[in-house]
Scaffold this motif. Structure first.
Motif, PDB file in Angstrom:
ATOM      1  N   THR A   1     -86.805 -93.226  51.990  1.00 30.91           N
ATOM      2  CA  THR A   1     -85.946 -94.408  52.026  1.00 30.91           C
ATOM      3  C   THR A   1     -86.391 -95.502  51.062  1.00 30.91           C
ATOM      4  O   THR A   1     -85.596 -96.015  50.269  1.00 30.91           O
TER       5      THR A   1
ATOM      6  N   VAL B   1     -83.265 -90.529  52.801  1.00 34.43           N
ATOM      7  CA  VAL B   1     -81.839 -90.759  52.662  1.00 34.43           C
ATOM      8  C   VAL B   1     -81.249 -89.753  51.683  1.00 34.43           C
ATOM      9  O   VAL B   1     -81.816 -89.513  50.614  1.00 34.43           O
TER      10      VAL B   1
ATOM     11  N   GLY C   1     -81.032 -90.128  56.820  1.00 34.27           N
ATOM     12  CA  GLY C   1     -79.787 -90.874  56.706  1.00 34.27           C
ATOM     13  C   GLY C   1     -78.894 -90.177  55.703  1.00 34.27           C
ATOM     14  O   GLY C   1     -79.352 -89.767  54.641  1.00 34.27           O
TER      15      GLY C   1
ATOM     16  N   THR D   1     -73.725 -92.414  57.928  1.00 31.51           N
ATOM     17  CA  THR D   1     -73.141 -93.748  57.885  1.00 31.51           C
ATOM     18  C   THR D   1     -72.732 -94.111  56.471  1.00 31.51           C
ATOM     19  O   THR D   1     -73.171 -93.506  55.502  1.00 31.51           O
TER      20      THR D   1
ATOM     21  N   ALA E   1     -83.782 -94.813  58.645  1.00 28.31           N
ATOM     22  CA  ALA E   1     -84.085 -93.461  58.140  1.00 28.31           C
ATOM     23  C   ALA E   1     -85.452 -93.363  57.469  1.00 28.31           C
ATOM     24  O   ALA E   1     -85.953 -94.325  56.895  1.00 28.31           O
TER      25      ALA E   1
ATOM     26  N   VAL F   1     -75.651 -90.933  53.568  1.00 34.11           N
ATOM     27  CA  VAL F   1     -74.700 -91.988  53.204  1.00 34.11           C
ATOM     28  C   VAL F   1     -73.702 -91.478  52.191  1.00 34.11           C
ATOM     29  O   VAL F   1     -73.976 -90.575  51.406  1.00 34.11           O
TER      30      VAL F   1
ATOM     31  N   PHE G   1     -78.497 -89.248  60.656  1.00 31.71           N
ATOM     32  CA  PHE G   1     -77.747 -90.476  60.876  1.00 31.71           C
ATOM     33  C   PHE G   1     -76.712 -90.606  59.758  1.00 31.71           C
ATOM     34  O   PHE G   1     -77.049 -90.901  58.618  1.00 31.71           O
TER      35      PHE G   1
ATOM     36  N   VAL H   1     -79.006 -97.556  57.086  1.00 26.84           N
ATOM     37  CA  VAL H   1     -79.821 -96.405  56.724  1.00 26.84           C
ATOM     38  C   VAL H   1     -81.228 -96.848  56.305  1.00 26.84           C
ATOM     39  O   VAL H   1     -82.229 -96.235  56.668  1.00 26.84           O
TER      40      VAL H   1
END
Lengths: 337, 345
Positions: B240, B226, B45, B213, B223, B47, B211, B219
């Motif tokens: 994560t 991250v 993920g 976002t 995920a 972010v 991913f 997430v």
């Protein structure tokens, strides 16, 4: 409890177009009391924004749109007012902020002048007094260096600063009710947090009431004391924040809550998220009976597809729920809160 | 294990000319020295808030834009320097899913044409009938039926359109997908359906997924690891659960504390950011986050902190770009402590 500052009764909204009439809001009732924040939650197509536009009388005129029912503010039915009379309400009594602050700001005028104009329209004040008030408002919404910032154009500001300007403009005349239609949806989380803090703080200081429209249960939990859930133009559940978030009785509400990923479960495989099958029906093709029944995991044939349930108190302590199965369902939220 | 993707000191700078005759040139450092490894079958993920460079990083990994400098080692080969033709075999192996499927699907093409088009380029050996069969199978995989074939994008709801966007990405049987905010425009209940779809195709097809976002809860759900970006750099990267229970970078702590949670009861304490976002044209010296950080020291302005193993026994795969290891940051989730054998004092 004190008298409500706004009372909505049997609000019904129909749009006309292509020779058809489509009803998008079906008999909505609610009250907002001074100083409270009421959240109106729903997915797109639920009728939540149309409802808020109706309160401000911002919907198109008849015959394109027909609004029935009552919107009472201090003994006056807003729906019975002429447009000039209504204009005197917008601002001093009831104000609104929107998702995208750029649409509420004129790109070719300085933000200070735009706030000043809102004041000048309603109040007889001289230039210095208006300027002082604009500075006071900008300071109140947390804009640093307001003397310089009031000379800025909207495009020179960040999204969060613009939303602060719009809030300053909405609060310029100290309205009793602020309608906030997804005011933080377009903002980054850290900015959203600041704007929510600001709105809460301003409400504490001014005692205004807020109707907060959002699709985000996280935001609801941050700002509201009372929650109404809307589906296909009807209120389907209403109650305190705790009641709706932790003891939902309507399968739609509990389904929505189950579909939100939770921090507690982050990084732990808890299996798939809860979902609600299908999608929101189009307002001109509502199913018979309860509008939610084709998507409802608790659907009972011969009952739910026969008649529209009323919004009746259920649960202990009871809160209003529109579900025929509410008496025999003990819905625990599918995600333990 | 050798990662599928290994980007090394990746930079994506956009020059901006200004001043007299456009002679002075500045650059927006959208991605500024990112090191990121993605293992086969992993979901990472990414972010960050707007302007953090997360989308640019995703697009650069896809080689939709040539990076300013640095390398992207894809399955052992640096693809950053490849020509258009050299990239062709890689295009089939990586695909992208966008936030708004409506703008990424041709409104005048039927679903069938949209789905079979990529195969004409990437699998010219297939006959029209074979392409149709592939498309039907892929549609089914994303939860749509063959009856969608003759229809146009506008006839579908947002969630269905996103399914079509995913189906199109899957048509060439990629091994790596970059999904850029694929659920941000969807309603909550539909968002959950699409997230579940990502989880299931990831399982069944063994996909590797980046991913991208802004939504930490999303997430957290999808995920394995991250990465948190701020102003073109990775601030923290962690498994994560570790990111939520033991954040090591003050920016991560701020982000976690700002995300609203659907729970009644007392609100969590919010960690406020100081000041205003810096201009991406003129980022702060040293640590880019220091002007907003509550824990900044004079040293933070000196030198840009590199990603290093996070302090205090956070585990070998937890990295932070913060100089300080004396901070006790507030987690988003407190792990209920597992019963331990008490060591005698």
């Amino acid at each position: 409890m004190s008298d409500p500052i706004l009372s909505v009764r049997n609000l019904t909204i129909r749009f006309k177009g292509d020779g058809r009439e489509t009803q998008v809001v079906h008999g909505v009732d609610f009250d907002i009391h001074p100083g409270e924040t009421l959240a109106l939650v729903g997915e797109s197509g639920s009728g939540k924004s149309v409802t808020s536009f109706a309160l401000m009388r911002l919907l198109p005129e008849a015959p394109r749109c027909r609004i029935d029912g009552q919107i009472r503010m201090g003994g006056t039915d807003l729906l019975a007012l002429t447009e000039p009379q209504m204009a005197a309400y917008r601002g001093p009594r009831i104000a609104m902020i929107f998702q995208e602050p750029l649409t509420s700001l004129n790109p070719v005028h300085r933000v200070g002048d735009q706030i000043a104009e809102a004041i000048r329209f309603h109040r007889k004040m001289d230039r210095t007094a208006i300027r002082a008030r604009v500075l006071e408002l900008l300071r109140m919404v947390g804009i640093p260096d307001p003397e310089r910032r009031m000379m800025a154009y909207p495009h020179e500001m960040s999204g969060g600063m613009r939303q602060r300007v719009v809030i300053a403009m909405a609060l310029a005349l100290e309205p009793e009710l602020l309608i906030a239609d997804e005011p933080t949806t377009a903002l980054d989380v850290t900015v959203q947090a600041q704007i929510l803090d600001l709105l809460r703080d301003l409400q504490k200081r001014t005692g205004m009431a807020m109707l907060f429209i959002t699709h985000d249960f996280g935001v609801v939990a941050e700002i509201a004391e009372r929650v109404m859930v809307m589906y296909s133009g009807r209120i389907v559940e209403e109650g305190s924040l705790g009641a709706v978030l932790e003891r939902p009785r309507m399968p739609y509400t509990s389904g929505l809550l189950a579909s939100v990923p939770r921090f507690e479960d982050a990084g732990q495989s808890k299996g798939p998220l809860g979902t609600i099958e299908g999608f929101v029906p189009s307002p001109d093709k509502l199913p018979a009976g309860c509008s939610f029944h084709p998507r409802c995991p608790q659907f009972r044939p011969g009952l739910c597809d026969q008649r529209m349930p009323e919004l009746l108190p259920h649960g202990r302590p009871a809160h209003p729920v529109r579900c025929l199965r509410a008496p025999d369902l003990s819905l625990v939220p599918e995600v333990p809160a | 294990m050798k990662p599928l993707i290994d980007c090394i000191d990746l930079k994506q700078h956009y020059p901006i000319r200004h001043g007299l005759l456009g002679r002075q040139s500045l650059a927006v450092k959208a991605v500024d020295g990112v090191n990121l490894q993605i293992q086969r079958g992993e979901v990472v993920g990414l972010v960050g808030e707007s302007g953090s460079g997360k989308s640019t990083l995703g697009r650069t990994l896809m080689m939709m834009e040539k990076p300013t400098s640095g390398s992207v080692i894809y399955d052992g080969k640096d693809i950053a320097g490849l020509t258009h033709a050299g990239l062709h075999p890689y295009r089939r192996r990586m695909q992208m899913v966008f936030q708004d499927p409506f703008s990424s699907l041709n409104p005048r093409m039927t679903v069938e044409d949209s789905l079979t088009m990529p195969l004409r380029f990437h699998a010219p050996e297939l006959s029209a009938a074979q392409r149709r069969d592939e498309a039907a199978e892929t549609l089914e995989r994303v939860g749509l039926s063959r009856s969608a074939f003759e229809r146009f994008p506008h006839e579908f709801s947002g969630g269905q359109r996103q399914r079509i966007g995913i189906a199109r990405a899957l048509m060439v049987k990629p091994e790596f997908i970059v999904a850029d905010e694929p659920v941000s425009a969807l309603d909550v209940s539909v968002q959950a359906q699409v997230l579940n779809l990502f989880s299931s195709i990831r399982q069944t097809l063994g996909l590797t997924l980046l991913f991208v976002t802004h939504d930490l809860a999303v997430v957290g759900h999808i995920a394995d690891r991250v990465a948190v970006m701020y102003l073109g750099q990775i601030m923290e990267i962690a498994p994560t659960r570790a990111l939520f229970t033991a954040p090591a970078h003050p920016y991560t702590e701020t982000l976690l504390s700002a995300a609203p949670q659907p729970k009644a009861g007392p609100r969590r304490a919010r960690i406020a950011m100081r000041g205003e976002p810096p201009s991406p044209l003129n980022p702060p010296s040293g640590c880019v986050f220091r002007t907003r950080c509550a824990h900044a020291l004079p040293e933070c302005a000196q030198e840009r902190p590199a990603l290093r193993p996070a302090p205090a026994g956070r585990g070998a795969s937890h990295f932070t770009a913060c100089l300080r290891d004396d901070l006790s940051l507030t987690p988003a989730v407190t792990e209920t402590p597992s019963p331990r054998i008490r060591t005698p004092v």
